[in-house]
Design an enzyme around this catalytic site. Sequence first.
Site, PDB file in Angstrom:
ATOM      1  N   CYS A 153      25.750  38.140  30.434  1.00  0.00           N
ATOM      2  CA  CYS A 153      27.184  37.466  31.068  1.00  0.00           C
ATOM      3  C   CYS A 153      27.005  37.877  32.584  1.00  0.00           C
ATOM      4  O   CYS A 153      27.167  39.195  32.786  1.00  0.00           O
ATOM      5  CB  CYS A 153      28.111  38.066  30.293  1.00  0.00           C
ATOM      6  SG  CYS A 153      29.722  37.605  31.054  1.00  0.00           S
ATOM      7  N   CYS A 196      30.273  40.003  33.235  1.00  0.00           N
ATOM      8  CA  CYS A 196      30.103  41.400  32.859  1.00  0.00           C
ATOM      9  C   CYS A 196      29.579  42.297  33.573  1.00  0.00           C
ATOM     10  O   CYS A 196      29.601  43.396  33.919  1.00  0.00           O
ATOM     11  CB  CYS A 196      29.444  41.358  31.237  1.00  0.00           C
ATOM     12  SG  CYS A 196      30.274  40.342  30.261  1.00  0.00           S
TER      13      CYS A 196
END
Length: 468
Positions: free
Chosen positions: A50, A53
């Site tokens: 991600c 993230c």
Amino acid sequence: MAEVRASLVCGVIAAFLSSAVLAFVEDLDDTFKETRVNDIWLVDFYAPWCGYCKKLEPVWHDVGMELKSSGSPVRVGKMDATAYSGMASEFGVRGYPTIKLLKGDLAYNYKGPRTKDDIVEFTNRVSGPAVRALPSKQMFEHMMKRHDVLFVYVGADSPLKEKYHDVASELIIYTYFFSASEEVLPESLALPELPAVVVFKDGGHFAYDEYEDGSLSSWVNKERFQGYLQIDGFTLYELGETGKLVAIAIIDEKDPTEESSRLKSLIQRVAKEYREHFNRDFQFGHMDGNDYINSLIMGEVTVPSVIILNTSNEQYFLPSEPTESMEQLVQFINSVLNGSAQAHGGDGFIQRIKRVVFDGKSTIMSVFRSSPLLGCFLFGLPLGVISLMCYGICTAESDDGSEDIKREGLTDEEEEEEEEEEEERRRTAELEGREEGENEEEEEEDDEEEEEEEDDLGEKDPGEKKTD
């Protein structure tokens, strides 16, 4: 030699500091469910692939360092939600990254901006008691200076106090909740009755009325914002949870004009002077620039201008004529409130199709603006392949039964052999036709000779027949 030693020392210090920072954030595994019960945890559920993230990772380390250095009892951790998907689903993780504060049996989702200060503020607020006491006037005045919006329960124990605690436990993710005795409040502040729940904001105070305001939870959710505020995309999303319509002055703060200042001032005056009329249904504010609004309504809004948004069904309202005075602005707001103003947009089927097309177009344009070569490769290559296929289909030779067209898949030598075989078949057919014609002529001549012999026998006289 001295330089080598200095570089080694710096490397050791950097490695020590890096390990110290990493120590503030703990990597969690599947044993976390049993070990977390006695502590308060702030956890980042992430996915290794991600991008958001990865962007949050350095901020998360700063959060861990800040909470540790301030003496907070909250422990900071992170968990790979893809490796421990079972635990992630138990905590209700649906996207990445997901930030949760876990306190006992309660789990609070963080929905604010992903900055260190905002996350730390959220953590300090939620990790403490749901309702904080104000023991003195000095503490009350200090909190009034610190918070733009302040909720306070005033009075002794009562059923209203129990409701207040329940609402505080639910909505503490948004704001602070306090309790105080009547003696703590300023002497100039007079409440009609006690107990009471009061919100202090916009230079005044407003008490909760169960008969006019409905449930306490709904009232707190609507009153947790100032009457007028600067609005961005995230704030607009939060305002949608209040159920209010949002009246916005769209201006350009980088290039302020007299018209922008006038519209902003009109919105501010209406928010303050007409609070009793519009506060339950409208939130007022201004927004810098029209980019976000344009993407929201899939259209173009002029700057400066006034727009009213209904975030629950994606409808919006625009004044039918220029807003020159506060009376015109109030009239426009009233027309939206009573339903006489024309609504645009919405969440119908056609609008959803338009939204898909608009989002696709915006995505393509953003890719081409950021990286033209990548855009040409992603979209040009498939279009080129499709174009070649269409061209091949349209220009392909069709089989119309003509002998002059080459058969697909045959070479020139094979076609010549087929033509020779076809010629032989035609010659054989002609010879057979000729033989059949000659046979028919011979049969006809034999029939004629038989008929002539019968005629000759018929012409003989009767005597000759008898003699015979």
